[in-house]
Motif scaffolding. Structure first.
Motif, short mmCIF file in Angstrom:
data_model
loop_
_atom_site.label_atom_id
_atom_site.label_comp_id
_atom_site.label_asym_id
_atom_site.label_seq_id
_atom_site.Cartn_x
_atom_site.Cartn_y
_atom_site.Cartn_z
N ASP A 104 23.54 46.71 12.49
CA ASP A 104 24.04 47.81 13.31
C ASP A 104 23.68 49.16 12.69
O ASP A 104 23.27 50.09 13.38
CB ASP A 104 25.55 47.72 13.48
N SER B 196 22.31 42.72 15.57
CA SER B 196 22.90 44.01 15.93
C SER B 196 23.61 43.97 17.28
O SER B 196 23.17 43.32 18.22
CB SER B 196 21.82 45.10 15.97
N THR C 122 32.21 46.74 14.16
CA THR C 122 31.62 45.69 13.33
C THR C 122 32.24 45.70 11.94
O THR C 122 32.61 44.65 11.41
CB THR C 122 30.09 45.85 13.25
#
Length: 163
Positions: free
Chosen positions: A32, A95, A123
């Protein structure tokens, strides 16, 4: 996910299964972060319009910070005994941040970066249960720092959209 070479086992007081879960979570965070880095850098290069100077400089500050963050996250994955993902295909699989085709307008860039900053926070937050369960303070510290930075960046970007 494979562990690193077993010539010298990792013995940091966290079981291999827990270290594996932490590494998997950190790998998603790394993906990410790298995806947001790439998006932010792209927008830095391509932003236009009346807010050009402000956004160009803000995006540069943010992508520079993200570039340093990927190294910290990858090094923590290595410290818990696993290889860090490092290819575009790895990042694409891991991601939660989607690529943006073309060159959006400046306000759309801002909105997309707010969404990206918030995705990184989610996340990072999702990794906390296992980290707290095994008292992995170094990872908890890293996650806390990342969340603070991304929440602040999202707020600053969001404030540009207010009228």
């Amino acid at each position: 996910m494979q562990t690193q070479d077993k010539t010298m086992p990792v013995n940091i007081g966290i079981s291999e299964e827990d270290r594996k879960q932490i590494a998997e979570g950190l790998s998603r965070l790394l993906a990410d972060t790298y995806s947001l880095y790439l998006k932010t850098h792209n927008f830095h290069w391509n932003v236009t319009g009346p807010m050009f100077q402000t956004l160009h400089l803000m995006f540069e500050t943010q992508y520079t910070e993200l570039a340093m963050a990927v190294d910290q996250i990858a090094e923590r994955i290595r410290a818990v005994g696993y290889p860090a993902p490092g290819t575009y295909s790895d990042f694409a699989k891991l991601s939660s941040i989607q690529e943006t085709p073309g060159v959006p307008k400046a306000n759309d860039m801002i909105r997309l970066l707010v969404e990206g900053q918030e995705a990184v926070v989610r996340t990072a937050r999702s990794i906390f249960p296992v980290v707290e369960k095994v008292n992995d303070e170094p990872t908890a510290d890293l996650l806390t720092q990342r969340m603070q930075i991304h929440e602040k960046n999202a707020w600053m970007l969001r404030s540009l959209l207010e009228e």
